[in-house]
Design an enzyme around this catalytic site. Sequence first.
Site, PDB file in Angstrom:
ATOM      1  CB  ILE A  92      -0.896   0.003   1.264  1.00 21.84           C
ATOM      2  CG1 ILE A  92      -2.029  -1.011   1.104  1.00 21.84           C
ATOM      3  CG2 ILE A  92      -1.444   1.391   1.556  1.00 21.84           C
ATOM      4  CD1 ILE A  92      -2.908  -1.141   2.323  1.00 21.84           C
ATOM      5  CE1 TYR A 157       8.317   6.374  -5.494  1.00 22.21           C
ATOM      6  CE2 TYR A 157       9.673   6.490  -3.515  1.00 22.21           C
ATOM      7  CZ  TYR A 157       8.708   5.848  -4.273  1.00 22.21           C
ATOM      8  OH  TYR A 157       8.128   4.689  -3.810  1.00 22.21           O
ATOM      9  CE  LYS A 164       7.122   3.018  -1.050  1.00 23.85           C
ATOM     10  NZ  LYS A 164       6.059   2.087  -0.650  1.00 23.85           N
TER      11      LYS A 164
HETATM   12  N1  LIG Z   1       5.253  -0.147  -9.078  1.00 18.90           N
HETATM   13  C1  LIG Z   1       6.507   0.084  -8.716  1.00 18.90           C
HETATM   14  O1  LIG Z   1       7.352   0.428  -9.537  1.00 18.90           O
HETATM   15  C2  LIG Z   1       6.916  -0.087  -7.291  1.00 18.90           C
HETATM   16  C3  LIG Z   1       8.281  -0.204  -6.972  1.00 18.90           C
HETATM   17  C4  LIG Z   1       8.666  -0.357  -5.639  1.00 18.90           C
HETATM   18  C5  LIG Z   1       7.703  -0.394  -4.662  1.00 18.90           C
HETATM   19  N2  LIG Z   1       6.377  -0.273  -4.981  1.00 18.90           N
HETATM   20  C6  LIG Z   1       5.392  -0.305  -3.901  1.00 18.90           C
HETATM   21  O2  LIG Z   1       4.518  -1.396  -4.076  1.00 18.90           O
HETATM   22  C7  LIG Z   1       3.325  -1.129  -3.339  1.00 18.90           C
HETATM   23  C8  LIG Z   1       2.128  -1.433  -4.228  1.00 18.90           C
HETATM   24  O3  LIG Z   1       2.040  -0.470  -5.271  1.00 18.90           O
HETATM   25  P1  LIG Z   1       1.672  -0.859  -6.777  1.00 18.90           P
HETATM   26  O4  LIG Z   1       2.768  -0.357  -7.617  1.00 18.90           O
HETATM   27  O5  LIG Z   1       1.239  -2.261  -6.843  1.00 18.90           O
HETATM   28  O6  LIG Z   1       0.441   0.119  -7.095  1.00 18.90           O
HETATM   29  P2  LIG Z   1      -1.130  -0.079  -6.852  1.00 18.90           P
HETATM   30  O7  LIG Z   1      -1.732   1.276  -7.098  1.00 18.90           O
HETATM   31  O8  LIG Z   1      -1.670  -1.196  -7.621  1.00 18.90           O
HETATM   32  O9  LIG Z   1      -1.197  -0.449  -5.310  1.00 18.90           O
HETATM   33  C9  LIG Z   1      -1.272   0.524  -4.297  1.00 18.90           C
HETATM   34  C10 LIG Z   1      -2.356   0.055  -3.373  1.00 18.90           C
HETATM   35  O10 LIG Z   1      -2.466   0.929  -2.247  1.00 18.90           O
HETATM   36  C11 LIG Z   1      -3.836   0.966  -1.913  1.00 18.90           C
HETATM   37  N3  LIG Z   1      -4.136   2.087  -1.038  1.00 18.90           N
HETATM   38  C12 LIG Z   1      -3.824   3.398  -1.217  1.00 18.90           C
HETATM   39  N4  LIG Z   1      -4.341   4.116  -0.189  1.00 18.90           N
HETATM   40  C13 LIG Z   1      -4.943   3.222   0.653  1.00 18.90           C
HETATM   41  C14 LIG Z   1      -5.672   3.336   1.883  1.00 18.90           C
HETATM   42  N5  LIG Z   1      -5.872   4.533   2.469  1.00 18.90           N
HETATM   43  N6  LIG Z   1      -6.152   2.210   2.442  1.00 18.90           N
HETATM   44  C15 LIG Z   1      -5.984   0.991   1.866  1.00 18.90           C
HETATM   45  N7  LIG Z   1      -5.322   0.820   0.701  1.00 18.90           N
HETATM   46  C16 LIG Z   1      -4.829   1.935   0.115  1.00 18.90           C
HETATM   47  C17 LIG Z   1      -4.524   1.073  -3.275  1.00 18.90           C
HETATM   48  O11 LIG Z   1      -5.915   0.798  -3.176  1.00 18.90           O
HETATM   49  C18 LIG Z   1      -3.744   0.031  -4.047  1.00 18.90           C
HETATM   50  O12 LIG Z   1      -4.319  -1.249  -3.866  1.00 18.90           O
HETATM   51  C19 LIG Z   1       3.430   0.307  -2.890  1.00 18.90           C
HETATM   52  O13 LIG Z   1       3.908   0.351  -1.555  1.00 18.90           O
HETATM   53  C20 LIG Z   1       4.467   0.871  -3.822  1.00 18.90           C
HETATM   54  O14 LIG Z   1       5.112   2.015  -3.306  1.00 18.90           O
HETATM   55  C21 LIG Z   1       5.966  -0.138  -6.262  1.00 18.90           C
END
Ligand SMILES: NC(=O)c1ccc[n+]([C@@H]2O[C@H](COP(=O)([O-])OP(=O)(O)OC[C@H]3O[C@@H](n4cnc5c(N)ncnc54)[C@H](O)[C@@H]3O)[C@@H](O)[C@H]2O)c1
Length: 258
Positions: A92, A157, A164
């Site tokens: 999240i 970012y 983070k």
């Molecule tokens: N995509 C990338 O390049 C990448 C790289 C490194 C880390 N991440 C991390 O991976 C994790 C997932 O992100 P993603 O890329 O799959 O995007 P995503 O948008 O699919 O997932 C983010 C999730 O956070 C949820 N969310 C946001 N606010 C919320 C709240 N108040 N309550 C409950 N849920 C909430 C959203 O509903 C969503 O399901 C994040 O922590 C992101 O920072 C992503």
Amino acid sequence: MGLLDGKTVLVLGVANKFSIGWPVAQALHREGARLVLSYQGDRVERGVRQLAATLPETLVYSCDVGDDGQIDALFAAIAKDAGGIDAVVHSIAYAPTEALDGRYVDTEREAFRVTLEVSAYSFTAVLKRAAPVMAARGGGAAVTLTYLGGERVVPHYNVMGVAKAALEMSVRYLAADLGEDNIRVNAISAGPISTASARAIKGFLEMVHHVGGSAPLRRGITQAEVADTAVYLLSDLARAVTGETLHVDAGYHVMGVV
Ligand SMILES: NC(=O)c1ccc[n+]([C@@H]2O[C@H](COP(=O)([O-])OP(=O)(O)OC[C@H]3O[C@@H](n4cnc5c(N)ncnc54)[C@H](O)[C@@H]3O)[C@@H](O)[C@H]2O)c1
């Protein structure tokens, strides 16, 4: 025999099939885990329920992690319907779009508060409730998702990088607190993957291209590679690993001049 046979795992943060949480859920299920998925908001409910239906016995609940009452309700529902959990995946993050453009120095107080609360504090809030449940079952494990922008400055970012950094430090404090109950806490620092959240970051696609060309493995990463690492960290294979941030980024983080 799966690596997670008999385990029940809560995965927070599946919004759609592109969410990192979804291939993680699929990989955990492949290894024998029963799943509990939580999503945020009516807008994504139908899609999440359709995905969950492809993984037999999966339970699905709504939970906005910005609201302690909703986290309490999630754990009450889990106690009633699943009897408890053995592991947690926290996938999240949220920042207002305008905070992911321009200069970090211009971040407004409210944007800072909500970003840190949802993207960092929520992991602690969830583990506060999950830890006694896992301890009662003899221990457990938790994994959160982070990014290199929490260690170094990555263009655009901004406040998410600050969140983070807080999340990664939380992993260490949580590992120290919960280790006596045989609960391990780790983070996966994933390379860039095209998801809804990632595309909100200005210049994201250029960054994917750049990272793919500069990483030691000369390529980007896949969601399946993150998912398999989550399986490892939640399984007995990682039984002596806690407080760690494990980079799944084709080695990009070791590079100095790129
Ligand atoms: N995509 C990338 O390049 C990448 C790289 C490194 C880390 N991440 C991390 O991976 C994790 C997932 O992100 P993603 O890329 O799959 O995007 P995503 O948008 O699919 O997932 C983010 C999730 O956070 C949820 N969310 C946001 N606010 C919320 C709240 N108040 N309550 C409950 N849920 C909430 C959203 O509903 C969503 O399901 C994040 O922590 C992101 O920072 C992503």
